[in-house]
Design a protein around this motif. Structure first.
Motif, PDB file in Angstrom:
ATOM      1  N   ARG A 197       0.821  -1.221   0.000  1.00 55.12           N
ATOM      2  CA  ARG A 197       0.000   0.000   0.000  1.00 55.12           C
ATOM      3  C   ARG A 197       0.845   1.256   0.000  1.00 55.12           C
ATOM      4  NH1 ARG A 197      -5.252  -1.147   1.257  1.00 55.12           N
ATOM      5  NH2 ARG A 197      -5.582   0.989   1.954  1.00 55.12           N
ATOM      6  N   GLY A 198       2.177   1.109   0.083  1.00 51.96           N
ATOM      7  CA  GLY A 198       3.043   2.290   0.069  1.00 51.96           C
ATOM      8  C   GLY A 198       4.243   2.081   0.970  1.00 51.96           C
ATOM      9  N   PRO A 199       5.056   3.134   1.112  1.00 50.42           N
ATOM     10  CA  PRO A 199       6.264   3.003   1.925  1.00 50.42           C
ATOM     11  C   PRO A 199       5.916   2.693   3.384  1.00 50.42           C
ATOM     12  CG  PRO A 199       6.257   5.050   0.664  1.00 50.42           C
ATOM     13  CD  PRO A 199       4.898   4.446   0.504  1.00 50.42           C
ATOM     14  N   VAL A 200       6.749   1.887   4.019  1.00 57.43           N
ATOM     15  CA  VAL A 200       6.543   1.497   5.422  1.00 57.43           C
ATOM     16  C   VAL A 200       7.712   2.024   6.238  1.00 57.43           C
ATOM     17  CG1 VAL A 200       6.549  -0.503   6.971  1.00 57.43           C
ATOM     18  CG2 VAL A 200       5.159  -0.533   4.889  1.00 57.43           C
ATOM     19  N   GLU A 201       7.383   2.696   7.341  1.00 59.62           N
ATOM     20  CA  GLU A 201       8.449   3.285   8.162  1.00 59.62           C
ATOM     21  C   GLU A 201       8.798   2.375   9.322  1.00 59.62           C
ATOM     22  OE1 GLU A 201       8.205   7.285   9.738  1.00 59.62           O
ATOM     23  OE2 GLU A 201       7.405   7.950   7.797  1.00 59.62           O
ATOM     24  N   ARG A 202      10.093   2.221   9.545  1.00 60.55           N
ATOM     25  CA  ARG A 202      10.585   1.516  10.721  1.00 60.55           C
ATOM     26  C   ARG A 202      10.194   2.323  11.968  1.00 60.55           C
ATOM     27  NH1 ARG A 202      15.393   0.960  13.661  1.00 60.55           N
ATOM     28  NH2 ARG A 202      16.067  -1.213  13.827  1.00 60.55           N
ATOM     29  N   LEU A 203       9.862   1.646  13.064  1.00 60.78           N
ATOM     30  CA  LEU A 203       9.590   2.355  14.315  1.00 60.78           C
ATOM     31  C   LEU A 203      10.861   3.048  14.801  1.00 60.78           C
ATOM     32  CD1 LEU A 203       7.579  -0.422  16.201  1.00 60.78           C
ATOM     33  CD2 LEU A 203       6.697   1.828  15.568  1.00 60.78           C
ATOM     34  N   PRO A 204      10.730   4.168  15.515  1.00 60.03           N
ATOM     35  CA  PRO A 204      11.930   4.784  16.104  1.00 60.03           C
ATOM     36  C   PRO A 204      12.603   3.797  17.080  1.00 60.03           C
ATOM     37  CG  PRO A 204      10.000   6.212  16.332  1.00 60.03           C
ATOM     38  CD  PRO A 204       9.496   4.897  15.835  1.00 60.03           C
ATOM     39  N   GLN A 205      13.936   3.834  17.117  1.00 65.09           N
ATOM     40  CA  GLN A 205      14.687   2.875  17.936  1.00 65.09           C
ATOM     41  C   GLN A 205      14.254   2.915  19.407  1.00 65.09           C
ATOM     42  OE1 GLN A 205      16.824   0.590  16.584  1.00 65.09           O
ATOM     43  NE2 GLN A 205      16.729  -0.319  18.635  1.00 65.09           N
ATOM     44  N   GLU A 206      13.948   4.128  19.916  1.00 63.49           N
ATOM     45  CA  GLU A 206      13.592   4.192  21.347  1.00 63.49           C
ATOM     46  C   GLU A 206      12.279   3.456  21.608  1.00 63.49           C
ATOM     47  OE1 GLU A 206      13.225   7.846  19.876  1.00 63.49           O
ATOM     48  OE2 GLU A 206      11.932   8.726  21.413  1.00 63.49           O
ATOM     49  N   HIS A 207      11.358   3.477  20.649  1.00 63.08           N
ATOM     50  CA  HIS A 207      10.101   2.738  20.824  1.00 63.08           C
ATOM     51  C   HIS A 207      10.343   1.241  20.701  1.00 63.08           C
ATOM     52  CE1 HIS A 207       7.563   6.499  19.578  1.00 63.08           C
ATOM     53  NE2 HIS A 207       8.039   6.569  20.816  1.00 63.08           N
ATOM     54  N   ILE A 208      11.199   0.851  19.773  1.00 68.10           N
ATOM     55  CA  ILE A 208      11.534  -0.583  19.641  1.00 68.10           C
ATOM     56  C   ILE A 208      12.128  -1.086  20.957  1.00 68.10           C
ATOM     57  CG2 ILE A 208      13.023  -2.255  18.461  1.00 68.10           C
ATOM     58  CD1 ILE A 208      12.809  -0.496  15.942  1.00 68.10           C
ATOM     59  N   ASP A 209      13.049  -0.309  21.524  1.00 66.04           N
ATOM     60  CA  ASP A 209      13.707  -0.726  22.768  1.00 66.04           C
ATOM     61  C   ASP A 209      12.697  -0.850  23.912  1.00 66.04           C
ATOM     62  OD1 ASP A 209      16.078  -0.664  21.387  1.00 66.04           O
ATOM     63  OD2 ASP A 209      16.761   1.249  22.229  1.00 66.04           O
ATOM     64  N   ALA A 210      11.786   0.136  24.020  1.00 65.94           N
ATOM     65  CA  ALA A 210      10.814   0.117  25.120  1.00 65.94           C
ATOM     66  C   ALA A 210       9.845  -1.061  24.964  1.00 65.94           C
ATOM     67  CB  ALA A 210      10.046   1.432  25.156  1.00 65.94           C
ATOM     68  N   LEU A 211       9.381  -1.285  23.726  1.00 66.17           N
ATOM     69  CA  LEU A 211       8.447  -2.390  23.484  1.00 66.17           C
ATOM     70  C   LEU A 211       9.102  -3.739  23.770  1.00 66.17           C
ATOM     71  CD1 LEU A 211       6.995  -0.889  20.206  1.00 66.17           C
ATOM     72  CD2 LEU A 211       5.597  -1.480  22.212  1.00 66.17           C
ATOM     73  N   TYR A 212      10.336  -3.884  23.301  1.00 64.72           N
ATOM     74  CA  TYR A 212      11.069  -5.149  23.493  1.00 64.72           C
ATOM     75  C   TYR A 212      11.252  -5.424  24.990  1.00 64.72           C
ATOM     76  CZ  TYR A 212      14.814  -8.613  22.897  1.00 64.72           C
ATOM     77  OH  TYR A 212      15.583  -9.747  22.932  1.00 64.72           O
ATOM     78  N   ASP A 213      11.646  -4.390  25.713  1.00 62.23           N
ATOM     79  CA  ASP A 213      11.889  -4.546  27.153  1.00 62.23           C
ATOM     80  C   ASP A 213      10.593  -4.970  27.870  1.00 62.23           C
ATOM     81  OD1 ASP A 213      13.473  -4.230  29.565  1.00 62.23           O
ATOM     82  OD2 ASP A 213      12.114  -2.567  29.979  1.00 62.23           O
TER      83      ASP A 213
END
Ligand code: 5SP
Length: 222
Positions: A197-213
């Motif tokens: 459906r179009g370009p997909v943006e990677r999540l910001p690293q700080e959100h990835i880190d918080a979600l993973y934790d």
């Protein structure tokens, strides 16, 4: 060699039963794919026999190998990926299970040599990063294992897309490795649909880190 027979029987049953999960989640076709597990407190693994249809797998048909991939017990030839699995167990002592599939969406990313960008909370939870691509390697021997280990060592992701081949996942247990294979296909499909459906943006690293934790340390029943 005297086998720790009770432990081996338990792992044979476990590995056989887990193969039904690959069918249930539509991760494999015909005889593709395989699962192995380490036998606790022994330098042994249990792995699927090669080229046997899933319906015909039984605990007795699972093959016991040493960590060099040499058969020590079993009536069948072991999976063609035994050398790869054995290499992973030798190099990564924390790994208790290895799974290989050709699940279609994830393997499509592997065919394009494209990592799956970490663009979903579910992906940050489980993988904590993009899902990486590993090098192309011919089947047989331990080249695939070397590619899995070199890609996943020091990486949060328990899944690697082996270039032009398919998915390899690792876990502290074989069930955890199966879960990683199931989740890998799920996010591969969703990110693929989003990309259409179009370009997909990677999540910001700080959100990835918080979600993973949160997911790794607080989610679920403790
Ligand atoms: O892709 C491969 C070989 O890497 C496998 O998934 C095969 O498709 C299944 O091989 P066996 O485990 O039955 O030998």
């Amino acid at each position: 060699m005297t086998l720790p027979s009770e432990a081996v029987e338990r792992v044979r049953e476990d590995v056989c039963a887990l193969h039904t999960e690959l069918l249930r989640w539509n991760l494999v076709t015909w005889t593709s794919g395989n699962i192995s597990a380490r036998v606790p407190d022994a330098d042994l693994i249990v792995i699927k026999p090669s080229g046997v249809t899933y319906e015909d797998l039984t605990p007795e048909s699972m093959v016991v190998c040493d960590l060099d991939g040499t058969v020590v017990d079993g009536r069948h030839s072991p999976s063609s990926d035994t050398g790869a699995h054995a290499y992973v167990y030798r190099a990564m002592p924390e790994v208790g299970g290895v799974v290989h599939t050709h699940s279609p969406y994830a393997t499509a990313w592997a065919a394009r040599n494209e990592p799956i960008p970490c663009a979903l909370t579910a992906m940050a939870d489980e993988f904590g990063s993009d899902i990486p691509v590993g090098p192309f390697a011919l089947i047989g021997g331990d080249e695939i294992g070397k590619g899995v280990v070199s890609t996943l060592t020091g990486h949060r992701s328990p899944a690697v897309l082996m270039r032009s081949h398919g998915v390899f996942t690792i876990g502290d247990t074989p069930k955890a490795a199966v879960k990683a294979a199931v989740m890998c296909e799920d996010v591969a499909r969703t990110v693929h649909l989003a990309c259409e459906r179009g370009p997909v943006e990677r999540l910001p690293q700080e959100h990835i880190d918080a979600l993973y934790d949160r997911y790794q340390n607080a989610y679920g029943q403790k």
